[in-house]
Design a protein around this motif. Structure first.
Motif, PDB file in Angstrom:
ATOM      1  N   UNK A 140      42.010  20.457  36.532  1.00 20.04           N
ATOM      2  CA  UNK A 140      40.940  21.011  35.703  1.00 20.04           C
ATOM      3  C   UNK A 140      41.354  22.353  35.102  1.00 20.04           C
ATOM      4  N   UNK A 141      42.299  22.347  34.152  1.00 17.94           N
ATOM      5  CA  UNK A 141      42.705  23.616  33.540  1.00 17.94           C
ATOM      6  C   UNK A 141      41.515  24.239  32.803  1.00 17.94           C
ATOM      7  N   UNK A 142      41.434  25.549  32.867  1.00 19.13           N
ATOM      8  CA  UNK A 142      40.305  26.269  32.297  1.00 19.13           C
ATOM      9  C   UNK A 142      40.098  25.909  30.830  1.00 19.13           C
ATOM     10  N   UNK A 143      41.182  25.822  30.081  1.00 17.20           N
ATOM     11  CA  UNK A 143      41.047  25.562  28.648  1.00 17.20           C
ATOM     12  C   UNK A 143      40.451  24.190  28.337  1.00 17.20           C
ATOM     13  N   UNK A 144      40.475  23.269  29.289  1.00 24.72           N
ATOM     14  CA  UNK A 144      39.884  21.941  29.075  1.00 24.72           C
ATOM     15  C   UNK A 144      38.576  21.756  29.854  1.00 24.72           C
ATOM     16  N   UNK A 145      38.438  22.418  30.974  1.00 27.05           N
ATOM     17  CA  UNK A 145      37.313  22.147  31.868  1.00 27.05           C
ATOM     18  C   UNK A 145      36.188  23.177  31.782  1.00 27.05           C
ATOM     19  N   UNK A 146      36.411  24.257  31.090  1.00 32.02           N
ATOM     20  CA  UNK A 146      35.423  25.344  31.055  1.00 32.02           C
ATOM     21  C   UNK A 146      34.085  24.860  30.495  1.00 32.02           C
TER      22      UNK A 146
END
Length: 110
Positions: free
Chosen positions: A95-101
């Motif tokens: 869940x990378x921040x740039x995709x999951x935020x």
């Protein structure tokens, strides 16, 4: 803090000679059952209603979930800091921040 808590749980268990019943399989089963009892507090209610109506029972059931989790950690001789940190690291990759935020999408659909 966790080591002291685990010691207290183990002491409680040993004073009652319950270790004989606390193998990994049965601890995992008990953990699942207690999680279901926790969930039952929320059935047919909003989160707000459940907390307002059942907070004391929620605390008790959550404590049971934590107790069985810590007993299982102890039984399997796991390092709780290590397994939690490893899982957080895995989740960071999934869940990378740039995709999951701000989204609730499962990692397979990101």
């Amino acid at each position: 803090m966790l080591k002291e808590l685990i010691s207290k749980i183990i002491e409680f268990r040993n004073e009652r000679d319950w270790k004989q019943f606390h193998n990994s399989k049965d601890l995992a089963i008990s953990l699942s059952l207690e999680a279901s009892e926790l969930l039952e507090n929320f059935q047919w209610r909003t989160s707000e209603e459940a907390v307002k109506e059942n907070i004391e029972n929620i605390k008790d059931e959550l404590a049971d979930v934590l107790i069985y989790s810590l007993l299982l950690v102890n039984d399997l001789e796991l390092d709780i800091d290590d397994i939690v940190n490893r899982k957080i690291d895995k989740n960071k990759r999934k869940y990378p921040v740039n995709k999951a935020y701000g989204v609730k999408t499962k990692y397979t659909d990101l």
